[in-house]
Design a protein around this motif. Structure first.
Motif, mmCIF file in Angstrom:
data_model
loop_
_atom_site.group_PDB
_atom_site.id
_atom_site.type_symbol
_atom_site.label_atom_id
_atom_site.label_comp_id
_atom_site.label_asym_id
_atom_site.label_seq_id
_atom_site.Cartn_x
_atom_site.Cartn_y
_atom_site.Cartn_z
ATOM 1 N N LYS A 1 0.843 -1.198 0.000
ATOM 2 C CA LYS A 1 0.000 0.000 0.000
ATOM 3 C C LYS A 1 0.877 1.246 0.000
ATOM 4 N N MET A 2 1.932 1.243 0.818
ATOM 5 C CA MET A 2 2.853 2.379 0.867
ATOM 6 C C MET A 2 3.645 2.510 -0.427
ATOM 7 N N ILE A 3 4.164 1.383 -0.912
ATOM 8 C CA ILE A 3 4.988 1.394 -2.118
ATOM 9 C C ILE A 3 4.200 1.903 -3.324
ATOM 10 N N HIS A 4 2.991 1.405 -3.494
ATOM 11 C CA HIS A 4 2.169 1.836 -4.623
ATOM 12 C C HIS A 4 1.823 3.327 -4.527
ATOM 13 N N LYS A 5 1.579 3.805 -3.317
ATOM 14 C CA LYS A 5 1.249 5.220 -3.133
ATOM 15 C C LYS A 5 2.439 6.102 -3.494
ATOM 16 N N ILE A 6 3.625 5.728 -3.026
ATOM 17 C CA ILE A 6 4.833 6.515 -3.310
ATOM 18 C C ILE A 6 5.116 6.545 -4.811
ATOM 19 N N LYS A 7 4.997 5.395 -5.454
ATOM 20 C CA LYS A 7 5.265 5.328 -6.894
ATOM 21 C C LYS A 7 4.229 6.116 -7.684
ATOM 22 N N LYS A 8 2.985 6.086 -7.234
ATOM 23 C CA LYS A 8 1.925 6.835 -7.916
ATOM 24 C C LYS A 8 2.189 8.336 -7.864
ATOM 25 N N GLU A 9 2.846 8.775 -6.778
ATOM 26 C CA GLU A 9 3.172 10.193 -6.624
ATOM 27 C C GLU A 9 4.436 10.572 -7.395
ATOM 28 N N GLY A 10 5.092 9.561 -7.979
ATOM 29 C CA GLY A 10 6.302 9.823 -8.752
ATOM 30 C C GLY A 10 7.585 9.602 -7.979
ATOM 31 N N GLY A 11 7.490 8.988 -6.785
ATOM 32 C CA GLY A 11 8.668 8.765 -5.960
ATOM 33 C C GLY A 11 9.464 7.550 -6.405
ATOM 34 N N ASN A 12 10.770 7.589 -6.111
ATOM 35 C CA ASN A 12 11.663 6.487 -6.429
ATOM 36 C C ASN A 12 12.255 5.963 -5.111
ATOM 37 N N ILE A 13 11.888 4.737 -4.736
ATOM 38 C CA ILE A 13 12.291 4.173 -3.450
ATOM 39 C C ILE A 13 13.742 3.714 -3.509
ATOM 40 N N VAL A 14 14.549 4.196 -2.541
ATOM 41 C CA VAL A 14 15.970 3.844 -2.507
ATOM 42 C C VAL A 14 16.299 2.912 -1.329
ATOM 43 N N SER A 15 15.427 2.871 -0.319
ATOM 44 C CA SER A 15 15.678 1.996 0.828
ATOM 45 C C SER A 15 14.361 1.503 1.414
ATOM 46 N N PHE A 16 14.291 0.182 1.629
ATOM 47 C CA PHE A 16 13.096 -0.430 2.216
ATOM 48 C C PHE A 16 13.519 -1.366 3.330
ATOM 49 N N ARG A 17 13.014 -1.104 4.525
ATOM 50 C CA ARG A 17 13.240 -1.983 5.666
ATOM 51 C C ARG A 17 11.891 -2.315 6.291
ATOM 52 N N SER A 18 11.662 -3.600 6.512
ATOM 53 C CA SER A 18 10.401 -4.051 7.110
ATOM 54 C C SER A 18 10.715 -4.929 8.305
ATOM 55 N N HIS A 19 10.191 -4.540 9.480
ATOM 56 C CA HIS A 19 10.469 -5.243 10.725
ATOM 57 C C HIS A 19 9.169 -5.766 11.332
ATOM 58 N N CYS A 20 9.226 -6.947 11.920
ATOM 59 C CA CYS A 20 8.050 -7.485 12.602
ATOM 60 C C CYS A 20 8.495 -8.407 13.732
ATOM 61 N N GLY A 21 7.791 -8.310 14.868
ATOM 62 C CA GLY A 21 8.119 -9.183 15.981
ATOM 63 C C GLY A 21 6.906 -9.528 16.826
ATOM 64 N N GLY A 22 6.853 -10.792 17.262
ATOM 65 C CA GLY A 22 5.873 -11.228 18.238
ATOM 66 C C GLY A 22 6.536 -11.174 19.604
ATOM 67 N N LEU A 23 6.108 -10.248 20.447
ATOM 68 C CA LEU A 23 6.785 -9.964 21.702
ATOM 69 C C LEU A 23 5.819 -10.098 22.876
ATOM 70 N N ILE A 24 6.328 -9.870 24.072
ATOM 71 C CA ILE A 24 5.480 -9.822 25.252
ATOM 72 C C ILE A 24 5.198 -8.359 25.558
ATOM 73 N N ALA A 25 3.968 -8.025 25.929
ATOM 74 C CA ALA A 25 3.618 -6.641 26.232
ATOM 75 C C ALA A 25 4.376 -6.180 27.475
ATOM 76 N N PRO A 26 4.713 -4.892 27.550
ATOM 77 C CA PRO A 26 5.488 -4.386 28.694
ATOM 78 C C PRO A 26 4.886 -4.739 30.042
ATOM 79 N N GLU A 27 3.555 -4.722 30.164
ATOM 80 C CA GLU A 27 2.921 -5.015 31.452
ATOM 81 C C GLU A 27 3.019 -6.479 31.855
ATOM 82 N N SER A 28 3.396 -7.353 30.921
ATOM 83 C CA SER A 28 3.560 -8.782 31.222
ATOM 84 C C SER A 28 5.013 -9.229 31.107
ATOM 85 N N ASP A 29 5.900 -8.264 30.956
ATOM 86 C CA ASP A 29 7.335 -8.555 30.791
ATOM 87 C C ASP A 29 7.966 -8.712 32.176
#
Length: 432
Positions: A138-166
């Protein structure tokens, strides 16, 4: 009436089953939940009068085909090795198929047959992979539609414990398959950095991990996923100098796990080395002496000692799980010590970082999702894995998604309506 068949009623299927049960009446749906554990399947459907729980051996072709033959659409929450069996029968009975798993070689070989049958096999439709694809595209298509050229893409994801249960020095508890956590990074990683492919061996995956700041949370560390390069073409970012997909953990976890890797505590092929060990202390000390790991500072050593003490690796208890290899011993310990308690809350964090050039000006945008679970059953992990599957299943049967063939959710026809409904269910990204 349309019938949806769900194979697997484990942790990640909880929210999926509840969602489909909740919409079953208004959408005239019948739900079949099949698991080898009938009691577990029954517990997941609750009082839903449009759902039925069944038990079957999925590896038994007769039992499997009997169930698939009753369905219009199948959702497989089974181990990835079993998806191909289900896929072949879905082709035979002309059923759509959804999974949260990566597309494997056997299913990819069915691509032409799937398309020719007018079916949609939608894979990688969970959290990671799944929501990551949809939100990123969704982000990539929006940027390209606006005429942007993506030079760096980083995608992070983690399944963690919430701070109140840490409440432990690892700052982690299991909300997903424990074996996947123990063996994480074992194949090394390859990603694009500075315009060239960068390869990291297993021994370096958890060493000197970079950090990211998440609004409202403590800094998190990331380690590179196995093969980021294979998604460059999928995301159409061939010109980007940096392309990397990662997993998020607390910095303390990465520091401690790096030592475990160096000590060989995740080794799945060291039976001959440890076969005579009888206690956890004996096993741990043997691996420690062989590795002779040197800490960079007294602070790091003290932190690790606390992590070891919490897990009880220095006690004289007899190893009761049987000696197979170090990885299996470590997993048995972690499953007990890092288990979620009944009222614990887990947390999903996903962050996309994109740098792009627009009209000769460099810009940067971040999009972040933070979702918390309710308890050890209704976890954020179950919600973010299961809801995309349930929403997509509904849209396919309503013919609002008409795509055919073998796909992952990287096209607007899929990600736009699914992300809209995810937002209604509290799974929402915030850009900053």
């Amino acid at each position: 009436m349309k019938t949806i068949l769900i194979f697997g009623a484990g942790k990640s299927a909880t929210s999926l089953i509840e969602y489909l049960c909740n919409i079953s009446s208004e959408n005239d749906l019948r739900i079949i939940v099949c698991d080898t554990n009938l009691q577990l399947a029954q517990s997941k459907i609750g009082e839903c009068d449009r759902a039925v729980a069944m038990s079957a051996d999925v590896s038994n072709s007769e039992e499997r085909r009997d169930l698939i033959g009753q369905a219009d659409l199948v959702i497989s929450m089974l181990p990835p090795s079993l998806h191909a069996l289900v896929a072949e029968d879905c082709l035979h009975f002309r059923n759509h198929l959804l999974t949260a798993s990566y597309i494997d070689k056997r299913i990819k070989e069915l691509d032409k047959d799937i398309l020719g049958s007018g079916l949609l096999f939608l894979c990688e439709m969970g959290l990671d992979p799944g929501i990551d694809h949809m939100s990123a595209m969704k982000m990539i298509h929006k940027i390209k539609k606006e005429g942007g050229n993506i030079v760096s893409f980083r995608s992070h994801c983690g399944g963690l414990i919430a701070p109140e249960s840490d409440d432990n020095p690892w700052h982690y508890k299991f909300t997903w398959n424990p074996s996947n956590v123990v063996m994480a990074g074992i194949s090394g990683a390859v990603f694009k950095s500075g315009g060239t492919a960068t390869t990291l061996p297993y021994e370096a995956i958890f060493e000197n991990n970079e950090r990211v700041d998440i609004p409202g949370l403590f800094p998190l560390a990331w380690y590179a996923n196995r093969d980021s390069m294979s998604y460059i073409d999928t995301y159409q970012l061939q010109d980007a100098a940096t392309f990397i997909r990662t997993t998020l953990r607390h910095p303390s976890f990465c520091r401690g796990w790096h030592v475990f890797v160096k000590m060989g505590l995740t080794n799945a092929d060291d039976y001959a080395q440890i076969e005579n060990c009888t206690t956890y202390r004996e096993w741990f000390q043997l691996k420690k002496n062989i590795a002779q790991f040197q800490f960079r500072s007294k602070q790091d050593e003290s932190e690790f000692d606390g992590q070891v003490s919490f897990l009880g690796l220095n006690n004289e208890d007899i190893i009761t799980t049987g000696i197979k290899n170090s990885a299996s011993i470590l997993q048995s310990i972690l499953e007990k010590k890092l288990a979620m308690k009944p009222h614990d809350k887990d947390m999903i964090v996903m962050l996309h970082e994109i740098q792009y050039r627009l009209h000769s000006e460099m810009k940067e945008i971040r999009s972040c999702l933070v979702a918390k679970g309710e308890d050890e059953i209704h976890t954020a992990m179950a919600k973010t894995v299961g809801l995309p599957l349930g929403i997509a299943a509904k849209l396919i049967l309503q013919e609002k998604i008409r795509l055919k063939g073998l796909h992952i959710p990287t096209v607007p026809e899929i990600y736009e309506p699914v992300l809209r409904e995810l937002e209604k269910n509290g799974i929402k990204f915030h850009e900053y």
